[in-house]
Write a protein that holds these residues in place. Sequence first.
Motif, PDB file in Angstrom:
ATOM      1  N   SER A 155       0.925  -1.175  -0.110  1.00 33.20           N
ATOM      2  CA  SER A 155       0.163  -0.003  -0.049  1.00 33.20           C
ATOM      3  C   SER A 155       0.803   1.294   0.099  1.00 33.20           C
ATOM      4  CB  SER A 155      -0.751   0.074   1.211  1.00 33.20           C
ATOM      5  OG  SER A 155      -1.686   1.110   1.492  1.00 33.20           O
ATOM      6  N   ILE A 184       0.787   5.437   0.148  1.00 34.42           N
ATOM      7  CA  ILE A 184       0.016   6.324   0.404  1.00 34.42           C
ATOM      8  C   ILE A 184       0.920   7.556   0.023  1.00 34.42           C
ATOM      9  CG2 ILE A 184      -1.063   7.826   2.136  1.00 34.42           C
ATOM     10  CD1 ILE A 184      -1.699   4.793   3.481  1.00 34.42           C
ATOM     11  N   SER A 241      -5.973   7.567   6.205  1.00 31.18           N
ATOM     12  CA  SER A 241      -5.578   6.460   5.033  1.00 31.18           C
ATOM     13  C   SER A 241      -4.589   5.432   5.641  1.00 31.18           C
ATOM     14  CB  SER A 241      -4.805   7.171   3.794  1.00 31.18           C
ATOM     15  OG  SER A 241      -5.852   7.910   3.405  1.00 31.18           O
ATOM     16  N   SER A 256      -5.046   1.348   6.026  1.00 33.45           N
ATOM     17  CA  SER A 256      -3.985   0.546   5.557  1.00 33.45           C
ATOM     18  C   SER A 256      -3.438  -0.516   6.337  1.00 33.45           C
ATOM     19  CB  SER A 256      -2.786   1.297   4.746  1.00 33.45           C
ATOM     20  OG  SER A 256      -1.971   0.505   4.145  1.00 33.45           O
ATOM     21  N   SER A 316      -5.791  -3.096   7.460  1.00 32.30           N
ATOM     22  CA  SER A 316      -6.366  -4.177   6.483  1.00 32.30           C
ATOM     23  C   SER A 316      -5.574  -5.640   6.717  1.00 32.30           C
ATOM     24  CB  SER A 316      -5.996  -3.535   4.891  1.00 32.30           C
ATOM     25  OG  SER A 316      -6.202  -4.735   3.888  1.00 32.30           O
ATOM     26  N   VAL A 337      -3.028  -5.999   3.267  1.00 31.96           N
ATOM     27  CA  VAL A 337      -1.776  -5.185   3.068  1.00 31.96           C
ATOM     28  C   VAL A 337      -0.702  -5.986   3.892  1.00 31.96           C
ATOM     29  CG1 VAL A 337      -0.917  -2.870   3.130  1.00 31.96           C
ATOM     30  CG2 VAL A 337      -3.279  -3.269   2.312  1.00 31.96           C
ATOM     31  N   THR A 374       2.920  -1.016   4.245  1.00 32.90           N
ATOM     32  CA  THR A 374       2.264   0.379   4.026  1.00 32.90           C
ATOM     33  C   THR A 374       3.506   1.277   3.954  1.00 32.90           C
ATOM     34  OG1 THR A 374       0.326  -0.341   5.363  1.00 32.90           O
ATOM     35  CG2 THR A 374       0.734   2.244   4.992  1.00 32.90           C
TER      36      THR A 374
END
Length: 67
Positions: free
Chosen positions: A9, A11, A37, A41, A44, A47, A50
């Motif tokens: 992920s 961002i 956000s 992540s 999750s 994921v 991150t």
Amino acid sequence: MIAGHKILSVITARANSQGIPGKNTKNLCNMPLVNWSVLASLASDYVDLTVISSNCPLVKDATANLQ
């Protein structure tokens, strides 16, 4: 992990937003916008890693202690 594949992920939160200046560090429900956000992540089940990319020191400070 999904079907044996690791999921990354990314961002991105750049400085100098044209629409709403400083939007990534503005508070939404007592937390900087970018943190929502990042936390989604991190929470999750899919994921594996991150990564936060930003050219804004305020974003880096806001997300520094999230785990």
